[in-house]
Every structure is written in C-alpha cells, then in structure tokens.
Motif scaffolding. Structure first.
Motif, PDB file in Angstrom:
ATOM      1  N   LEU A 162       0.826  -1.202   0.000  1.00 50.89           N
ATOM      2  CA  LEU A 162       0.000   0.000   0.000  1.00 50.89           C
ATOM      3  C   LEU A 162       0.863   1.257   0.000  1.00 50.89           C
ATOM      4  CD1 LEU A 162      -2.801  -1.062   2.508  1.00 50.89           C
ATOM      5  CD2 LEU A 162      -3.121  -0.514   0.095  1.00 50.89           C
ATOM      6  N   ALA A 163       1.939   1.250   0.786  1.00 51.15           N
ATOM      7  CA  ALA A 163       2.833   2.407   0.830  1.00 51.15           C
ATOM      8  C   ALA A 163       3.485   2.644  -0.529  1.00 51.15           C
ATOM      9  CB  ALA A 163       3.896   2.205   1.907  1.00 51.15           C
ATOM     10  N   ASP A 165       2.256   1.765  -3.466  1.00 48.19           N
ATOM     11  CA  ASP A 165       1.218   2.267  -4.369  1.00 48.19           C
ATOM     12  C   ASP A 165       0.928   3.748  -4.090  1.00 48.19           C
ATOM     13  OD1 ASP A 165       1.018  -0.165  -5.602  1.00 48.19           O
ATOM     14  OD2 ASP A 165      -0.810  -0.781  -4.546  1.00 48.19           O
ATOM     15  N   ALA A 166       0.900   4.126  -2.818  1.00 48.61           N
ATOM     16  CA  ALA A 166       0.628   5.520  -2.472  1.00 48.61           C
ATOM     17  C   ALA A 166       1.772   6.422  -2.938  1.00 48.61           C
ATOM     18  CB  ALA A 166       0.416   5.656  -0.967  1.00 48.61           C
ATOM     19  N   ALA A 167       3.011   5.972  -2.748  1.00 45.74           N
ATOM     20  CA  ALA A 167       4.168   6.766  -3.159  1.00 45.74           C
ATOM     21  C   ALA A 167       4.211   6.944  -4.680  1.00 45.74           C
ATOM     22  CB  ALA A 167       5.453   6.106  -2.673  1.00 45.74           C
ATOM     23  N   ALA A 168       3.719   5.936  -5.391  1.00 48.69           N
ATOM     24  CA  ALA A 168       3.710   5.997  -6.855  1.00 48.69           C
ATOM     25  C   ALA A 168       2.485   6.705  -7.404  1.00 48.69           C
ATOM     26  CB  ALA A 168       3.787   4.581  -7.429  1.00 48.69           C
ATOM     27  N   GLY A 169       1.593   7.145  -6.535  1.00 47.27           N
ATOM     28  CA  GLY A 169       0.402   7.859  -6.972  1.00 47.27           C
ATOM     29  C   GLY A 169      -0.709   6.975  -7.471  1.00 47.27           C
ATOM     30  N   ARG A 170      -0.593   5.660  -7.227  1.00 46.65           N
ATOM     31  CA  ARG A 170      -1.646   4.746  -7.704  1.00 46.65           C
ATOM     32  C   ARG A 170      -2.837   4.708  -6.767  1.00 46.65           C
ATOM     33  NH1 ARG A 170       3.111   1.844  -9.311  1.00 46.65           N
ATOM     34  NH2 ARG A 170       3.190   0.736  -7.312  1.00 46.65           N
ATOM     35  N   PRO A 173      -3.555   8.190  -0.133  1.00 46.47           N
ATOM     36  CA  PRO A 173      -3.508   7.692   1.253  1.00 46.47           C
ATOM     37  C   PRO A 173      -4.857   7.702   1.944  1.00 46.47           C
ATOM     38  CG  PRO A 173      -1.613   9.092   0.804  1.00 46.47           C
ATOM     39  CD  PRO A 173      -2.500   9.186  -0.403  1.00 46.47           C
ATOM     40  N   ALA A 174      -5.675   8.708   1.655  1.00 45.35           N
ATOM     41  CA  ALA A 174      -6.985   8.797   2.298  1.00 45.35           C
ATOM     42  C   ALA A 174      -7.919   7.690   1.832  1.00 45.35           C
ATOM     43  CB  ALA A 174      -7.609  10.156   2.007  1.00 45.35           C
ATOM     44  N   ALA A 175      -7.593   7.060   0.692  1.00 50.10           N
ATOM     45  CA  ALA A 175      -8.447   5.997   0.164  1.00 50.10           C
ATOM     46  C   ALA A 175      -8.100   4.628   0.735  1.00 50.10           C
ATOM     47  CB  ALA A 175      -8.347   5.955  -1.363  1.00 50.10           C
ATOM     48  N   ILE A 176      -7.036   4.565   1.526  1.00 49.64           N
ATOM     49  CA  ILE A 176      -6.636   3.289   2.111  1.00 49.64           C
ATOM     50  C   ILE A 176      -7.605   2.926   3.229  1.00 49.64           C
ATOM     51  CG2 ILE A 176      -4.837   2.052   3.388  1.00 49.64           C
ATOM     52  CD1 ILE A 176      -2.787   3.783   1.924  1.00 49.64           C
ATOM     53  N   ASP A 177      -8.289   1.789   3.057  1.00 48.37           N
ATOM     54  CA  ASP A 177      -9.260   1.330   4.052  1.00 48.37           C
ATOM     55  C   ASP A 177      -9.117  -0.178   4.230  1.00 48.37           C
ATOM     56  OD1 ASP A 177     -10.317   0.318   1.713  1.00 48.37           O
ATOM     57  OD2 ASP A 177     -12.122   1.571   1.735  1.00 48.37           O
ATOM     58  N   ALA A 178     -10.036  -0.758   4.967  1.00 49.10           N
ATOM     59  CA  ALA A 178      -9.951  -2.193   5.236  1.00 49.10           C
ATOM     60  C   ALA A 178     -10.001  -3.003   3.953  1.00 49.10           C
ATOM     61  CB  ALA A 178     -11.073  -2.619   6.183  1.00 49.10           C
ATOM     62  N   ALA A 183      -7.379  -6.666   0.068  1.00 51.99           N
ATOM     63  CA  ALA A 183      -7.054  -6.999  -1.312  1.00 51.99           C
ATOM     64  C   ALA A 183      -5.583  -7.348  -1.486  1.00 51.99           C
ATOM     65  CB  ALA A 183      -7.422  -5.841  -2.233  1.00 51.99           C
ATOM     66  N   ARG A 184      -4.750  -6.981  -0.527  1.00 56.17           N
ATOM     67  CA  ARG A 184      -3.319  -7.245  -0.621  1.00 56.17           C
ATOM     68  C   ARG A 184      -2.863  -8.354   0.318  1.00 56.17           C
ATOM     69  NH1 ARG A 184      -4.751  -2.505  -2.240  1.00 56.17           N
ATOM     70  NH2 ARG A 184      -3.576  -1.341  -3.833  1.00 56.17           N
TER      71      ARG A 184
END
Length: 250
Positions: A162-163, A165-170, A173-178, A183-184
């Motif tokens: 997740l980190a 993906d967030a760093a790459a702009g995919r 961060p606010a969209a990260i949820d359960a 999914a990962r």
C-alpha cells in the motif's frame, strides 16, 4: 461417505440454529508431537498420523459444503525446529501431493498457498506450484494451505504494498481502508473467515490469520490433531451453528 449422509450432515448443521454453516473454516493443526509422545513413538510418526487427519478432514469439509478450508501446515517460525524434523515434514508434504493431487483435482478442489515458498527446495516448490496450477480452474471447495506463513509478515507486506502504491500515486492515502488492505493479503478472494479451530488444548492464534480472525468464531478443542476426524469437525460446526454472531451490534 454417501451423498445422502453428507447432505443430511450439512442440513443438520445448517439448521441447528443461528450461525448456519460457516463458509470459511481455518484450522491450527496442533498436537502431532504430543500424540506421538503419548504412544512412545518418534515425532515423525505423529506427523504421518497428522497427514492422515488432513486427508479425512479435507474430504469431510468438502462433502459437508464448506466453501473454503485453510490449514496452518508450516509457519515461518517452524524453521527453528531441528533440521531432521523439517526434512521429515517436507517429505510428508511431497508424499501428500503425490498421493492426493489426483483426488483433489477430480473432486473439484482448488488448492491455494498462503505464505512464501522462497525458502523451499526448488523441486518441492515446483511440485507445489504445479499442484496449484493443476487445480486453478476447479470450482469446488478452496483448500488453502499455509506454508512458511506468518500473519505479522503478511500484514507488513500488505502495508508495504500500500505504501508503494501511495508513493507511486496509484492510490490516495486517504483511500486506504480495510478493503484495500484485504485486497493485498494472501487470502484475497477467499470468503471472510467465519470459524477458526485449534486442536490440542492450546488457546492462542500463534501468528495465524490475525487480520482475518477479527470477527471469526474461535473454538479450542483438546483433541490432538491426528485424532481430529469428521465427527470432531461436525461437532465444531454444530458449536458454531449455535452461536449468535453480532459483529459488535445487538
């Protein structure tokens, strides 16, 4: 077991009460060593008897109608065991695949692996991956086997993904949820875990499916794993069916 008996068993459990039949059952298979010690046998004899129990329980779970069965076969901490015991366990895994793959494939069972196979012998890893590929299109029960698995490592890897993906702009961060976390995880695509069973009388999760077990029903039984059979499984499922799952509500 006849189709009629399997149907009757599933019906009795499903109609027992509130919980019905769990879709996803996980088992911490504990007690092989103690089973062997009680009989003055070497530990490998307990592991061999444990493989026989796996065969019985996998068959029973499929006949009863469980959608997914996850077995804790070899944890990431098990590498600390003596090399001779690890070699015995790897040998038993090979023999299980050789003996059971055809029945799993013909029975519609889909084999999945949870954990990192990177530390396994290349030949064994190829055998495991071949078994997964052979059953990938099956649409019956999912048999997930945890090998070199640890829940804390799984959560770290999911957080790292997740980190990244967030760093790459995919992903924002606010969209990260359960759901993004799930999914990962290695259990992505499996039904939510309903029931976790641990044999041998121990009452801990031992770094197994920590995220997935958040709302699972837990059942701890004194039965040593080699003695756990269809009757013991049906008793656990009946216990589950009598429970009322509220998920924090009333």
């Amino acid at each position: 077991m006849s189709a009629a008996r399997a149907s009757a068993a599933a019906g009795a459990i499903a109609s027992a009460a509130r919980g019905g039949l769990p879709r996803h059952v996980a088992i911490i298979m504990d007690g092989n060593g103690r089973w062997a010690k009680k009989r003055l046998l070497p530990r490998v004899a307990g592991h061999r008897a444990g493989v026989d129990a796996v065969r019985k329980v996998v068959r029973a779970a499929g006949e009863i109608g469980v959608e997914a069965l996850t077995l804790y076969a070899f944890s990431s901490e098990n590498w600390r065991r003596p090399q001779s015991e690890i070699a015995d366990l790897m040998g038993l895994l090979r023999r299980y695949l050789l003996a059971e793959l055809e029945e799993l494939a013909q029975g519609g069972v889909q084999l999945r692996i949870l954990g990192d196979l990177g530390r396994f012998d290349p030949e064994l890893r190829e055998m495991i991956e071949g078994a997964v590929a052979r059953t990938a299109s099956n649409e019956g029960m999912i048999l997930a086997v945890a090998l070199n698995y640890g829940a804390q490592d799984e959560l770290v890897e999911a957080a790292r993904a997740l980190a990244t993906d967030a760093a790459a702009g995919r992903i924002e961060p606010a969209a990260i949820d359960a759901s993004a976390m799930e999914a990962r995880l290695s259990t992505a695509g499996l039904p939510p875990l309903d029931l976790m069973i641990r044999t041998s009388g121990e009452k801990r999760l031992s770094n197994f499916l920590l995220w997935q077990a958040a709302y699972a029903e837990l059942i701890f039984v004194d039965t040593l794993w080699p003695d756990f059979d269809r009757t013991a499984l049906e008793a656990a499922l009946a216990d589950y069916a009598r429970r009322e799952r509220r998920y924090g509500g009333l």
